[in-house]
Design a protein around this motif. Structure first.
Motif, short mmCIF file in Angstrom:
data_model
loop_
_atom_site.label_atom_id
_atom_site.label_comp_id
_atom_site.label_asym_id
_atom_site.label_seq_id
_atom_site.Cartn_x
_atom_site.Cartn_y
_atom_site.Cartn_z
N TYR A 111 -23.94 1.93 -72.14
CA TYR A 111 -22.93 3.00 -72.87
C TYR A 111 -23.68 4.40 -72.47
N GLN A 112 -22.47 5.58 -71.64
CA GLN A 112 -22.87 6.28 -72.58
C GLN A 112 -21.52 7.47 -73.53
N ALA A 113 -21.17 7.18 -74.08
CA ALA A 113 -19.98 7.68 -75.21
C ALA A 113 -19.95 9.19 -74.95
N PHE A 114 -18.43 10.04 -74.74
CA PHE A 114 -18.52 11.32 -74.46
C PHE A 114 -18.18 11.70 -75.39
N THR A 115 -19.35 11.61 -77.01
CA THR A 115 -18.38 12.05 -78.13
C THR A 115 -17.57 13.53 -78.37
N LYS A 116 -18.10 14.08 -77.31
CA LYS A 116 -16.75 15.86 -77.32
C LYS A 116 -15.47 14.38 -77.02
N VAL A 117 -15.29 13.39 -75.81
CA VAL A 117 -13.74 14.00 -75.76
C VAL A 117 -13.11 13.29 -77.23
N PHE A 118 -14.36 12.02 -78.01
CA PHE A 118 -13.54 11.62 -79.33
C PHE A 118 -13.29 12.67 -79.86
N SER A 147 -6.45 14.94 -81.58
CA SER A 147 -5.18 15.85 -81.21
C SER A 147 -4.74 14.82 -81.10
N ILE A 148 -4.85 14.17 -80.93
CA ILE A 148 -3.58 12.10 -79.97
C ILE A 148 -3.22 11.75 -81.58
N LEU A 149 -4.55 11.47 -82.64
CA LEU A 149 -4.41 11.01 -83.99
C LEU A 149 -3.14 12.52 -84.61
N THR A 150 -3.92 13.34 -84.98
CA THR A 150 -3.17 14.28 -85.36
C THR A 150 -1.53 14.38 -84.56
N LYS A 151 -0.93 14.77 -83.84
CA LYS A 151 0.11 14.50 -83.29
C LYS A 151 0.47 12.96 -83.72
N ALA A 152 0.14 11.60 -83.54
CA ALA A 152 1.08 10.69 -83.59
C ALA A 152 0.89 10.37 -85.08
N THR A 153 1.02 11.23 -86.05
CA THR A 153 1.55 11.04 -87.34
C THR A 153 3.01 10.97 -87.24
N PHE A 188 -17.92 0.58 -81.07
CA PHE A 188 -19.66 1.83 -81.73
C PHE A 188 -19.48 2.84 -81.04
N MET A 189 -18.81 3.35 -79.81
CA MET A 189 -19.00 4.96 -79.08
C MET A 189 -17.78 5.57 -79.89
N GLU A 190 -17.38 5.26 -81.42
CA GLU A 190 -17.29 6.27 -81.69
C GLU A 190 -18.38 6.66 -82.96
N GLY A 191 -19.82 6.05 -82.49
CA GLY A 191 -20.43 6.08 -84.03
C GLY A 191 -21.33 7.63 -84.03
N LYS A 219 -16.02 14.31 -86.13
CA LYS A 219 -14.16 14.98 -86.22
C LYS A 219 -13.93 13.51 -85.99
N PHE A 220 -13.53 12.94 -85.25
CA PHE A 220 -12.88 11.52 -84.78
C PHE A 220 -12.61 10.71 -86.44
N GLN A 221 -14.24 10.55 -86.45
CA GLN A 221 -13.82 9.65 -87.45
C GLN A 221 -13.33 10.01 -88.90
N LYS A 222 -13.57 11.50 -89.17
CA LYS A 222 -13.36 12.10 -90.33
C LYS A 222 -11.28 11.85 -89.99
N ALA A 223 -11.28 12.00 -88.70
CA ALA A 223 -9.62 12.34 -88.30
C ALA A 223 -9.09 10.50 -88.14
N VAL A 224 -9.74 9.53 -88.09
CA VAL A 224 -9.23 8.00 -88.33
C VAL A 224 -9.29 7.74 -89.71
N LEU A 225 -9.76 7.98 -90.61
CA LEU A 225 -10.14 8.13 -92.29
C LEU A 225 -8.62 8.71 -92.58
N GLN A 226 -8.64 10.01 -92.15
CA GLN A 226 -7.06 11.22 -92.26
C GLN A 226 -6.14 9.99 -92.23
N THR A 227 -6.19 9.14 -91.10
CA THR A 227 -5.43 8.33 -90.25
C THR A 227 -4.95 8.05 -91.08
N ILE A 228 -5.87 7.05 -91.62
CA ILE A 228 -5.24 5.67 -92.47
C ILE A 228 -4.85 5.92 -93.81
#
Length: 113
Positions: A14-21, A27-33, A45-48, A52-61
């Motif tokens: 696979y090739q992950a597109f980090t910029k999209v995450f 943006s999706i995580l921010t709105k989901a709250t 593993f694609m979020e590796g 910025k996405f990782q930080k948003a996930v941890l903040q959401t949790i």
């Protein structure tokens, strides 16, 4: 195609597109709250390298909104960090327990919502 998170070349490649995450995912995580429940499917593993996405996930949790999510069983620095969050109740799915899990999840959600 601008929202594609990865490209699959061949089995297991696979090739992950980090910029999209790091843009759309954050943006999706921010709105989901703003909702009473967040469904996250699936952290892996694609979020590796999507820091910025990782930080948003941890903040959401760490936030107030309950999350029903899926975490791949792989061991990566990000996934291991997610698993270590004290706010999480992790339920492993196996062949022996999978038939009873829907009812258990319903009961958990009733308590949370």
């Amino acid at each position: 195609m601008a929202n594609r998170v990865a490209h699959r070349f061949s089995k297991g490649k696979y090739q992950a597109f980090t910029k999209v995450f790091d843009t759309l995912g954050v943006s999706i995580l921010t709105k989901a709250t703003a909702y009473p429940l967040i469904v996250m499917d699936e952290l892996g593993f694609m979020e590796g390298e999507a820091y910025k996405f990782q930080k948003a996930v941890l903040q959401t949790i760490a936030g107030q909104v309950p999350i029903l999510g899926v975490i791949k069983p792989d061991s990566t620095p990000f996934l291991d960090l997610v698993r270590s969050c004290p706010e999480l109740e992790i339920i492993e799915v196996s062949e022996t327990n999978r038939d009873n899990l829907p009812q258990k999840i319903v009961e958990l959600l009733k308590c949370l919502l």
